[in-house]
Motif scaffolding. Sequence first.
Motif, PDB file in Angstrom:
ATOM      1  N   UNK A  61       0.834  -1.201   0.000  1.00 52.81           N
ATOM      2  CA  UNK A  61       0.000   0.000   0.000  1.00 52.81           C
ATOM      3  C   UNK A  61       0.867   1.248   0.000  1.00 52.81           C
ATOM      4  N   UNK A  62       0.479   2.220  -0.819  1.00 52.28           N
ATOM      5  CA  UNK A  62       1.088   3.544  -0.759  1.00 52.28           C
ATOM      6  C   UNK A  62      -0.053   4.567  -0.801  1.00 52.28           C
ATOM      7  N   UNK A  63       0.258   5.821  -0.596  1.00 53.94           N
ATOM      8  CA  UNK A  63      -0.777   6.849  -0.487  1.00 53.94           C
ATOM      9  C   UNK A  63      -0.470   8.014  -1.404  1.00 53.94           C
ATOM     10  N   UNK A  64      -1.524   8.609  -1.960  1.00 53.60           N
ATOM     11  CA  UNK A  64      -1.347   9.812  -2.762  1.00 53.60           C
ATOM     12  C   UNK A  64      -1.072  10.982  -1.819  1.00 53.60           C
ATOM     13  N   UNK A  65      -0.594  12.059  -2.372  1.00 54.72           N
ATOM     14  CA  UNK A  65      -0.224  13.221  -1.570  1.00 54.72           C
ATOM     15  C   UNK A  65      -1.449  13.970  -1.068  1.00 54.72           C
ATOM     16  N   UNK A  88       2.660  10.665 -10.894  1.00 59.69           N
ATOM     17  CA  UNK A  88       3.086  11.711  -9.981  1.00 59.69           C
ATOM     18  C   UNK A  88       4.459  12.209 -10.393  1.00 59.69           C
ATOM     19  N   UNK A  89       4.961  13.173  -9.664  1.00 59.98           N
ATOM     20  CA  UNK A  89       6.289  13.714  -9.919  1.00 59.98           C
ATOM     21  C   UNK A  89       7.270  12.929  -9.054  1.00 59.98           C
ATOM     22  N   UNK A  90       8.101  12.075  -9.646  1.00 59.45           N
ATOM     23  CA  UNK A  90       8.987  11.215  -8.853  1.00 59.45           C
ATOM     24  C   UNK A  90       9.946  11.996  -7.951  1.00 59.45           C
ATOM     25  N   UNK A  98       5.600   5.255  -5.862  1.00 66.07           N
ATOM     26  CA  UNK A  98       6.327   5.504  -7.102  1.00 66.07           C
ATOM     27  C   UNK A  98       5.437   5.744  -8.315  1.00 66.07           C
ATOM     28  N   UNK A  99       5.933   6.592  -9.190  1.00 67.34           N
ATOM     29  CA  UNK A  99       5.267   6.847 -10.457  1.00 67.34           C
ATOM     30  C   UNK A  99       5.180   5.532 -11.219  1.00 67.34           C
TER      31      UNK A  99
END
Length: 141
Positions: A61-65, A88-90, A98-99
């Motif tokens: 799992x990761x999260x958007x900003x 996204x902007x790496x 990650x993008x």
Amino acid sequence: MIGLAVKCLVVCCVLVLPVTRCIAVELEIGSRFPAEQNEKIVVKNDAGVRNETASFGFGEVCYSSDQLRTWFVVMRIVGDQVLVEFECIPSVFGDACPNGTQTSMPFVQARSRLNAFAADTEQHFMEELQRPVPRFRGPRE
């Protein structure tokens, strides 16, 4: 004469825009819509996502900003599921998410989010269109 042409153009736009509001946006490959703030993204890439410093396996799992607008891009539509890629902007996100991370969501959810984004964009356009035009004085002497 120019003023009359501008008035006619504005009247035509006002008459045509309500008709276009009824039309829903078609969800197709390449469509983009924003990720929600701090949205939970479950990695669905078959082999996971690897970058220079970290590795995200399938199911992690990761999260958007919650600070920056990030996007989902529709990659594939299969039945009632849509495969989307997180964009996204790496350099800003680093290893947080990650993008190129791919995940899936129900077709209905993706279509409704795209339509909500399109409606929001149209509303901002209409607000800008209705702002009064600044009047400029003549040339300085």
